[in-house]
Design a protein around this motif. Structure first.
Motif, PDB file in Angstrom:
ATOM      1  N   ALA A 186      16.346  -6.208 -31.529  1.00  0.00           N
ATOM      2  CA  ALA A 186      14.727  -6.090 -32.241  1.00  0.00           C
ATOM      3  C   ALA A 186      14.506  -5.061 -31.010  1.00  0.00           C
ATOM      4  CB  ALA A 186      13.251  -6.638 -32.359  1.00  0.00           C
ATOM      5  N   THR A 187      14.460  -3.909 -30.592  1.00  0.00           N
ATOM      6  CA  THR A 187      13.871  -2.574 -29.236  1.00  0.00           C
ATOM      7  C   THR A 187      13.903  -3.446 -28.196  1.00  0.00           C
ATOM      8  OG1 THR A 187      12.615  -2.196 -30.688  1.00  0.00           O
ATOM      9  CG2 THR A 187      14.758  -0.798 -30.807  1.00  0.00           C
TER      10      THR A 187
ATOM     11  N   ILE B 292      13.189   5.904 -30.784  1.00  0.00           N
ATOM     12  CA  ILE B 292      12.101   4.752 -31.514  1.00  0.00           C
ATOM     13  C   ILE B 292      10.923   6.164 -31.809  1.00  0.00           C
ATOM     14  CG2 ILE B 292      10.329   3.595 -31.969  1.00  0.00           C
ATOM     15  CD1 ILE B 292      11.517   0.761 -29.721  1.00  0.00           C
TER      16      ILE B 292
ATOM     17  N   TYR C 154      18.102  -2.525 -23.442  1.00  0.00           N
ATOM     18  CA  TYR C 154      18.296  -3.539 -24.997  1.00  0.00           C
ATOM     19  C   TYR C 154      18.828  -4.965 -25.163  1.00  0.00           C
ATOM     20  CZ  TYR C 154      15.896  -0.151 -27.334  1.00  0.00           C
ATOM     21  OH  TYR C 154      14.329   1.125 -27.615  1.00  0.00           O
TER      22      TYR C 154
ATOM     23  N   GLN D 144      10.773   0.588 -37.578  1.00  0.00           N
ATOM     24  CA  GLN D 144      11.148   1.507 -36.599  1.00  0.00           C
ATOM     25  C   GLN D 144      12.572   2.201 -37.183  1.00  0.00           C
ATOM     26  OE1 GLN D 144       9.772  -0.808 -33.434  1.00  0.00           O
ATOM     27  NE2 GLN D 144      11.699  -0.323 -33.035  1.00  0.00           N
TER      28      GLN D 144
ATOM     29  N   ARG E 154      10.965 -12.049 -19.716  1.00  0.00           N
ATOM     30  CA  ARG E 154      11.073 -12.647 -20.842  1.00  0.00           C
ATOM     31  C   ARG E 154      11.757 -13.741 -20.543  1.00  0.00           C
ATOM     32  NH1 ARG E 154      10.494  -6.312 -24.039  1.00  0.00           N
ATOM     33  NH2 ARG E 154       8.238  -6.696 -24.764  1.00  0.00           N
TER      34      ARG E 154
ATOM     35  N   THR F  39       6.115   4.488 -26.796  1.00  0.00           N
ATOM     36  CA  THR F  39       6.982   4.244 -26.288  1.00  0.00           C
ATOM     37  C   THR F  39       8.859   4.022 -26.251  1.00  0.00           C
ATOM     38  OG1 THR F  39       8.221   1.613 -27.637  1.00  0.00           O
ATOM     39  CG2 THR F  39       7.982   4.045 -29.166  1.00  0.00           C
TER      40      THR F  39
ATOM     41  N   GLU G  91      15.082   1.168 -20.220  1.00  0.00           N
ATOM     42  CA  GLU G  91      14.971   0.136 -21.545  1.00  0.00           C
ATOM     43  C   GLU G  91      15.998  -0.278 -22.013  1.00  0.00           C
ATOM     44  OE1 GLU G  91      11.689  -0.824 -21.821  1.00  0.00           O
ATOM     45  OE2 GLU G  91      11.011   0.653 -20.337  1.00  0.00           O
TER      46      GLU G  91
ATOM     47  N   PRO H  31       6.606  -1.022 -22.949  1.00  0.00           N
ATOM     48  CA  PRO H  31       5.681   0.132 -22.855  1.00  0.00           C
ATOM     49  C   PRO H  31       3.972   0.854 -22.669  1.00  0.00           C
ATOM     50  CG  PRO H  31       7.423   0.973 -24.365  1.00  0.00           C
ATOM     51  CD  PRO H  31       7.723  -0.768 -23.861  1.00  0.00           C
TER      52      PRO H  31
ATOM     53  N   LYS I 217      13.063  -5.402 -36.254  1.00  0.00           N
ATOM     54  CA  LYS I 217      11.834  -4.613 -36.530  1.00  0.00           C
ATOM     55  C   LYS I 217      11.735  -3.882 -38.094  1.00  0.00           C
ATOM     56  CE  LYS I 217       9.701  -4.891 -32.397  1.00  0.00           C
ATOM     57  NZ  LYS I 217       9.158  -3.667 -31.783  1.00  0.00           N
TER      58      LYS I 217
ATOM     59  N   THR J 226      13.176  -4.722 -25.197  1.00  0.00           N
ATOM     60  CA  THR J 226      14.189  -4.805 -23.442  1.00  0.00           C
ATOM     61  C   THR J 226      14.570  -6.045 -22.620  1.00  0.00           C
ATOM     62  OG1 THR J 226      12.248  -2.831 -23.380  1.00  0.00           O
ATOM     63  CG2 THR J 226      13.171  -3.395 -21.196  1.00  0.00           C
TER      64      THR J 226
HETATM   65  N1  GLU Z   1      11.729  -1.963 -25.427  1.00  0.00           N
HETATM   66  C1  GLU Z   1      10.419  -1.479 -25.514  1.00  0.00           C
HETATM   67  C2  GLU Z   1      10.596  -3.633 -25.604  1.00  0.00           C
HETATM   68  O1  GLU Z   1      10.508  -4.174 -26.036  1.00  0.00           O
HETATM   69  C3  GLU Z   1       9.169  -1.408 -26.579  1.00  0.00           C
HETATM   70  C4  GLU Z   1      10.075  -1.060 -27.988  1.00  0.00           C
HETATM   71  C5  GLU Z   1       9.439  -2.654 -28.513  1.00  0.00           C
HETATM   72  O2  GLU Z   1       7.739  -2.708 -27.981  1.00  0.00           O
HETATM   73  O3  GLU Z   1      10.640  -2.736 -29.913  1.00  0.00           O
HETATM   74  O4  GLU Z   1       8.576  -3.897 -25.504  1.00  0.00           O
END
Ligand code: GLU
Length: 292
Positions: free
Chosen positions: A119-120, A216, A240, A61, A127, A212, A238, A175, A58, A122
Motif C-alpha cells: 500500500a505505497t 500517487i 516502498y 489511489q 515503522r 504525497t 520513499e 509526507p 489502498k 514507505t
Molecule cells: N509512501 C508514503 C507513506 O508510506 C506516502 C503514501 C501513503 O500514505 O501511502 O506514508
C-alpha cells in the motif's frame, strides 16, 4: 505429517486454480504456482494450505490501489500482491482485499487482520519497530500537486512564503510529517484519512496544495483533465516495502525471492497499471534490503 498434508492440498487446489486462472504467459494475470512446497510451520505453508490470504491495500489511489467497479482494487500494489500470492498457489480471486489507509497499516498487521500490506508503504525505522518490511519493490519521492493556475508554488520552499495557503496530506503518512519543516505554521496543514479527500479539497478550493508521493499525485493529475499539475522536484525518498508480521524473516525472504524470480511479471504489472499514467517510468526492481 503436516508438511505432507500441506503439499497434497496445495497441489490439488493449485490444479483447479490453474485451470480457472489460466494466467501468466501474456502478463495479464500472475502465474499461480501449482507445485509450491513449503516447510511446515512457515507462513507460506499456512497460507498455501488455506488457499487464500488477506491483503491490505489502498482503495483510492489510481495506478496503485483503486477500488474498481467490480468492488476489487486495481493497481500496481494489487498486482505485486497477486504475484506473491500466486507463488503460494493462491489465485487472485482467493485474495481478500482490505482497505489499509496510511494511519492503520502497522495496526492491521499487528492485529493479524491482514497477512501482508502492499500500500505505497514507505520503509522507515519507526515503522520497522512494529513490523517487518520485505522489499523495497519501488522507489517513490514526495512532491507537490497544485491547481494548474497556481503560479505561486513551485516547490516546498514557497509554502511558508504563502502562509494563507493550505497543504493537504494524510494522517500517518511520511509526507504529512516531512512537510512540516516547510510550513509557516502547523495551521497550514490539513489532514484527512485518504488522499482522495485531499484531491477533492484541492478541486473545490478548500486547500491549495496536496503533498504525497509523486506517483500517487501523478495518478490524480492524470485523471484531472488538466485541472491539477505537479510542481518542483521530489524532495524525499520513499522506498516502498511490503509489510508483514514483525520478525517473520522467512516470509520476508520468500517475498523478496519471489519478486526477483518474477521480474517479467513485475514489469508487466507496472505497465498495465501505474505505467499507463503519463509521466511515469518503468522501474527496475530494486535490490532488497536485509529482512529483519
Ligand atoms: N509512501 C508514503 C507513506 O508510506 C506516502 C503514501 C501513503 O500514505 O501511502 O506514508
Amino acid at each position: 505429517m503436516r508438511f505432507t498434508r500441506t503439499k497434497a492440498i496445495v497441489a490439488a487446489t493449485g490444479l483447479a486454480l490453474s485451470l480457472a486462472a489460466c494466467g501468466g504467459d501474456d502478463g495479464s494475470e500472475p502465474e499461480v504456482v501449482t507445485d509450491a512446497e513449503f516447510e511446515a510451520g512457515t507462513t507460506m505453508a499456512e497460507l498455501a494450505e488455506a488457499g487464500s490470504m488477506t491483503v491490505g491495500t489502498k482503495f483510492d489511489q489510481p495506478g496503485f490501489g483503486l477500488l474498481g467497479l467490480e468492488d476489487t482494487p486495481e493497481g500496481f500494489d494489487v498486482e505485486v500482491a497477486k504475484i506473491i500470492a500466486g507463488a503460494m498457489g493462491i489465485a487472485p480471486e482467493d485474495i481478500e482485499w482490505k482497505q489499509a489507509t496510511s494511519d492503520i497499516r502497522e495496526q492491521v498487521i499487528e492485529d493479524g487482520e491482514v497477512d501482508m500490506v502492499v500500500a505505497t508503504y514507505t520503509i522507515n525505522e519507526e515503522r520497522a519497530q512494529r513490523i517487518t518490511f520485505a522489499g523495497p519493490y519501488y522507489e517513490a519521492g514526495q512532491q507537490l500537486m497544485v491547481n494548474a493556475d497556481n503560479d505561486s508554488i513551485n516547490g516546498p520552499e514557497d509554502i511558508a512564503d504563502n502562509p494563507d495557503m493550505k497543504v493537504c496530506s494524510v494522517t500517518g503518512s511520511t509526507p504529512s510529517e516531512q512537510i512540516r519543516e516547510y510550513l509557516a505554521s502547523d495551521d497550514q496543514l490539513v489532514l484527512f484519512d485518504i488522499y482522495d479527500k485531499c484531491k477533492d479539497a484541492l478541486g473545490n478550493g478548500q486547500v491549495d496544495i496536496v503533498t504525497t508521493d509523486n506517483v500517487i499525485l501523478l495518478g490524480y493529475v492524470d485523471g484531472s483533465d488538466g485541472e491539477f499539475k505537479l510542481v518542483g522536484e521530489q524532495f524525499t525518498e520513499e522506498p516502498y516495502g511490503i509489510g508483514i508480521e514483525k520478525g517473520d524473516v522467512e516470509f520476508c525472504e520468500f517475498i523478496n525471492e519471489t519478486l526477483a524470480d518474477n521480474e517479467d511479471a513485475y514489469v508487466a504489472a507496472w505497465e498495465a497499471t501505474a505505467g499507463e499514467v503519463e509521466g511515469t517510468e518503468t522501474p527496475e526492481l530494486p535490490e532488497p534490503a536485509p529482512c529483519v
